[in-house]
Design a protein around this motif. Structure first.
Motif, PDB file in Angstrom:
ATOM      1  N   SER A 243       0.850  -1.180   0.000  1.00 59.86           N
ATOM      2  CA  SER A 243       0.000   0.000   0.000  1.00 59.86           C
ATOM      3  C   SER A 243       0.886   1.231   0.000  1.00 59.86           C
ATOM      4  O   SER A 243       1.880   1.296   0.727  1.00 59.86           O
ATOM      5  CB  SER A 243      -0.892  -0.003   1.248  1.00 59.86           C
ATOM      6  N   LEU A 244       0.523   2.191  -0.813  1.00 60.63           N
ATOM      7  CA  LEU A 244       1.292   3.429  -0.884  1.00 60.63           C
ATOM      8  C   LEU A 244       1.351   4.122   0.470  1.00 60.63           C
ATOM      9  O   LEU A 244       2.368   4.706   0.832  1.00 60.63           O
ATOM     10  CB  LEU A 244       0.690   4.369  -1.942  1.00 60.63           C
ATOM     11  N   ALA A 245       0.284   4.006   1.231  1.00 57.53           N
ATOM     12  CA  ALA A 245       0.233   4.665   2.536  1.00 57.53           C
ATOM     13  C   ALA A 245       1.228   4.075   3.531  1.00 57.53           C
ATOM     14  O   ALA A 245       1.569   4.713   4.521  1.00 57.53           O
ATOM     15  CB  ALA A 245      -1.176   4.583   3.110  1.00 57.53           C
ATOM     16  N   HIS A 246       1.732   2.865   3.282  1.00 56.22           N
ATOM     17  CA  HIS A 246       2.645   2.214   4.212  1.00 56.22           C
ATOM     18  C   HIS A 246       3.990   1.863   3.585  1.00 56.22           C
ATOM     19  O   HIS A 246       4.774   1.137   4.180  1.00 56.22           O
ATOM     20  CB  HIS A 246       2.000   0.948   4.782  1.00 56.22           C
ATOM     21  N   ASP A 247       4.255   2.363   2.388  1.00 51.61           N
ATOM     22  CA  ASP A 247       5.493   2.060   1.671  1.00 51.61           C
ATOM     23  C   ASP A 247       6.368   3.312   1.613  1.00 51.61           C
ATOM     24  O   ASP A 247       6.134   4.211   0.811  1.00 51.61           O
ATOM     25  CB  ASP A 247       5.164   1.560   0.262  1.00 51.61           C
TER      26      ASP A 247
ATOM     27  N   ALA B 264       2.192  15.132  -1.800  1.00 50.56           N
ATOM     28  CA  ALA B 264       1.830  14.410  -0.576  1.00 50.56           C
ATOM     29  C   ALA B 264       0.983  13.189  -0.938  1.00 50.56           C
ATOM     30  O   ALA B 264      -0.032  13.312  -1.622  1.00 50.56           O
ATOM     31  CB  ALA B 264       1.056  15.323   0.364  1.00 50.56           C
ATOM     32  N   TYR B 265       1.421  12.034  -0.498  1.00 47.58           N
ATOM     33  CA  TYR B 265       0.703  10.807  -0.839  1.00 47.58           C
ATOM     34  C   TYR B 265      -0.689  10.780  -0.219  1.00 47.58           C
ATOM     35  O   TYR B 265      -1.600  10.148  -0.753  1.00 47.58           O
ATOM     36  CB  TYR B 265       1.501   9.557  -0.433  1.00 47.58           C
ATOM     37  N   GLU B 266      -0.893  11.471   0.902  1.00 46.52           N
ATOM     38  CA  GLU B 266      -2.207  11.514   1.541  1.00 46.52           C
ATOM     39  C   GLU B 266      -3.237  12.174   0.631  1.00 46.52           C
ATOM     40  O   GLU B 266      -4.412  11.844   0.654  1.00 46.52           O
ATOM     41  CB  GLU B 266      -2.180  12.287   2.873  1.00 46.52           C
ATOM     42  N   LYS B 267      -2.797  13.125  -0.171  1.00 44.63           N
ATOM     43  CA  LYS B 267      -3.691  13.791  -1.115  1.00 44.63           C
ATOM     44  C   LYS B 267      -3.702  13.059  -2.458  1.00 44.63           C
ATOM     45  O   LYS B 267      -4.694  13.112  -3.182  1.00 44.63           O
ATOM     46  CB  LYS B 267      -3.259  15.240  -1.321  1.00 44.63           C
ATOM     47  N   LEU B 268      -2.614  12.399  -2.781  1.00 46.60           N
ATOM     48  CA  LEU B 268      -2.501  11.718  -4.065  1.00 46.60           C
ATOM     49  C   LEU B 268      -3.411  10.497  -4.148  1.00 46.60           C
ATOM     50  O   LEU B 268      -4.044  10.261  -5.181  1.00 46.60           O
ATOM     51  CB  LEU B 268      -1.052  11.295  -4.312  1.00 46.60           C
TER      52      LEU B 268
END
Length: 166
Positions: free
Chosen positions: A60-64, A81-85
């Protein structure tokens, strides 16, 4: 007679009180034991669930961290920012569901009267997406490659698509 009756009533009430006390103390101990067992099993279950969640989120992008670092060091020096991406890419992919012929990124042509649309999306890392799609009758999954362009638009490319038998 009255004296012996009061004596019997007193003995009887002491005996009933004693038996009631013993019953409720055993009942309380049994409930406490049951609560302790449930608490221990829920602690085990909670740790098992946390382990399963960590395993499920491994891709997961959120954990990588490596994939997140890719967006920090883009070619033009902009930070994404991955949180917005993640919601942005998901939204852009799901917007293609509005196409009258169905979502072109399912990798499937329309089979029946219904069009194929993407239901669930998981962004695996800085390059890949896995998505679930269906047309109400047929179900499938697709592996996509995505790119964040210079103008912050998103482009997609189908790597592989699979459709399941009925």
């Amino acid at each position: 007679m009255k004296k012996s009756f009061l004596l019997y009533v007193t003995i009887f009430s002491v005996l009933i009180t004693l038996l009631t006390y013993m019953y409720y103390s055993k009942q309380l101990k049994a409930c406490q034991d049951q609560l302790d067992k449930a608490s221990n099993s829920s602690k085990k279950s909670l740790s098992d669930l946390q382990t399963e969640l960590a395993d499920a989120n491994y891709f997961s992008l959120a954990h990588d961290d490596n994939a997140q670092n890719y967006f920090e060091t883009t070619q033009n020096g902009k930070f994404i920012a991955y949180e917005k991406l993640i919601p942005y890419v998901t939204e852009k992919l799901l917007d293609y569901n509005q196409d009258p012929k169905g979502n072109p990124y399912t990798g499937q042509d329309q089979i029946g009267a219904q069009k194929f649309i993407i239901n669930k999306v998981k962004i695996l890392n800085h390059r890949w997406i896995i998505a679930d799609y269906n047309d109400g009758e047929y179900w499938g999954e697709v592996l996509l490659k995505y790119f964040v362009n210079e103008d912050q638009s998103i482009s997609f490319e189908i790597i592989q698509s699979v459709i399941y038998q009925k």
